[in-house]
Enzyme design. Structure first.
Site, mmCIF file in Angstrom:
data_model
loop_
_atom_site.group_PDB
_atom_site.id
_atom_site.type_symbol
_atom_site.label_atom_id
_atom_site.label_comp_id
_atom_site.label_asym_id
_atom_site.label_seq_id
_atom_site.Cartn_x
_atom_site.Cartn_y
_atom_site.Cartn_z
ATOM 1 N N LYS A 147 0.850 -1.200 0.000
ATOM 2 C CA LYS A 147 0.000 0.000 0.000
ATOM 3 C C LYS A 147 0.884 1.247 0.000
ATOM 4 C CE LYS A 147 -4.396 1.519 2.006
ATOM 5 N NZ LYS A 147 -5.105 1.668 0.748
ATOM 6 N N GLU A 180 -8.818 -4.878 -9.851
ATOM 7 C CA GLU A 180 -9.518 -4.239 -8.725
ATOM 8 C C GLU A 180 -9.916 -2.837 -9.154
ATOM 9 O OE1 GLU A 180 -6.936 -3.523 -5.289
ATOM 10 O OE2 GLU A 180 -5.208 -3.357 -6.623
ATOM 11 N N LEU A 205 -4.280 -5.092 -4.077
ATOM 12 C CA LEU A 205 -4.137 -4.864 -2.642
ATOM 13 C C LEU A 205 -5.080 -5.830 -1.922
ATOM 14 C CD1 LEU A 205 -2.828 -2.907 -0.522
ATOM 15 C CD2 LEU A 205 -5.097 -1.876 -0.399
#
Ligand code: PDD
Length: 287
Positions: A147, A180, A205
């Site tokens: 992240k 995503e 993630l």
């Protein structure tokens, strides 16, 4: 009421808060972050978020700026000062301040820690009308599991979505699969009622909301498969939705202008949002 930010050991007026111009986060995006939701004055899934922060730091060989306990204290102190009831805590750690060089500093530098909070409206179980998403090529690097604050591809994808009137971008890899969202995980529900979301690896993630929702699905005995799905499959799906610390479970009713299913919020997304909202209040994923 003054709003505070935490910057490297001090609680400062948010309007005046600043970091050094040679902070490696500012110059090189050499840093990581977390966003933790807050509901009714309580942090949602604090432990897993801090575990993920720890993992991101380790993957980039950035040290902890303060101990884990101290971070917990800072988070609570900032929430208290800002009277945060519903919203989020943003925390960012960068490698620190050093003379600009791509390689890590050769002399020890202290990692820099910044925290802010944001008030948001109280998220309700009612889904509203759902949101539209727009597909965009996934042009990110090979370590999307970390992240990091290096978010330019996500920024550009989200902007393209917003300019087309969509709320979120769905990122599509070279094989035509949705990885995503720009800042959310992506899910579909097949015609057979099976939930599908991409497996976690370096390509996405590992969302904390995604993880908690997986436990909720287990407790509800719903069939969930973690595998890639194509944009074409998503467009033909019965339902679709996104998850994140800030959007909880939000139904997707349109992809690239085409309706998903009948174009209305589906039963599965409605149910899972209700369950997640309950979890955010009780901290219990098992009903
Ligand atoms: N975004 N995928 C990406 C690329 C994200 O940036 C996020 C979170 C998620 C969902 O993760 P989680 O459920 O742990 O929030 C998935 C945060 C909210 C942000 O950048 O603001």
């Amino acid at each position: 009421m003054a709003r505070y930010a935490y910057v490297n050991g001090r609680y400062v007026d948010h309007r005046e808060a600043s970091v050094h111009i040679e902070d490696r986060g500012y110059q090189l995006a050499d840093g990581v972050y977390e966003v933790v939701g807050v509901r009714g004055g309580k942090l949602i899934d604090e432990g897993p978020h801090i575990d993920r922060l720890d993992r991101s730091l380790r993957e980039l060989r950035i040290g902890w700026p303060v101990s884990r306990n101290t971070l917990g204290f800072i988070i609570r102190e900032l929430m208290r000062r800002n009277r945060l009831h519903d919203g989020l805590v943003y925390m960012q750690v960068t490698r620190g301040v050093a003379r600009r060089d791509h390689a890590f500093p050769t002399t020890p530098v202290k990692p820099a820690l910044v925290l802010t909070t944001k008030n948001t409206k109280h998220i309700v179980a009612d889904t509203g009308p759902g949101v539209a998403v727009k597909s965009q090529p996934d042009i990110r690097w090979g370590r999307c599991d970390i992240k990091t604050v290096a978010l330019l591809p996500n920024v550009l994808a989200k902007q393209a979505a917003r300019e087309s009137g969509a709320y979120e971008a769905w990122l599509v890899d070279g094989k035509g699969c949705v990885t995503e969202g720009a800042s959310t995980n992506a899910w579909i529900v097949t015609g057979e009622g099976e939930l599908v979301t991409r497996q976690t690896d370096n390509g996405i993630l590992a969302g904390i909301t995604r993880h908690t929702l997986r436990s909720i699905c287990d407790s509800l005995q719903l069939k969930l498969v973690e595998r890639p799905f194509t944009l074409a499959e998503a467009k033909k799906a019965k339902e679709a939705f996104i998850t994140s610390a800030t959007s909880f479970v939000t139904p997707v009713v349109k992809i690239d202008g085409d309706p998903v299913g009948d174009g209305k919020v589906g039963d599965m997304a409605r149910r899972l949002r209700e369950e997640y909202v309950r979890f955010s209040e009780t901290g219990e994923a098992v009903t």
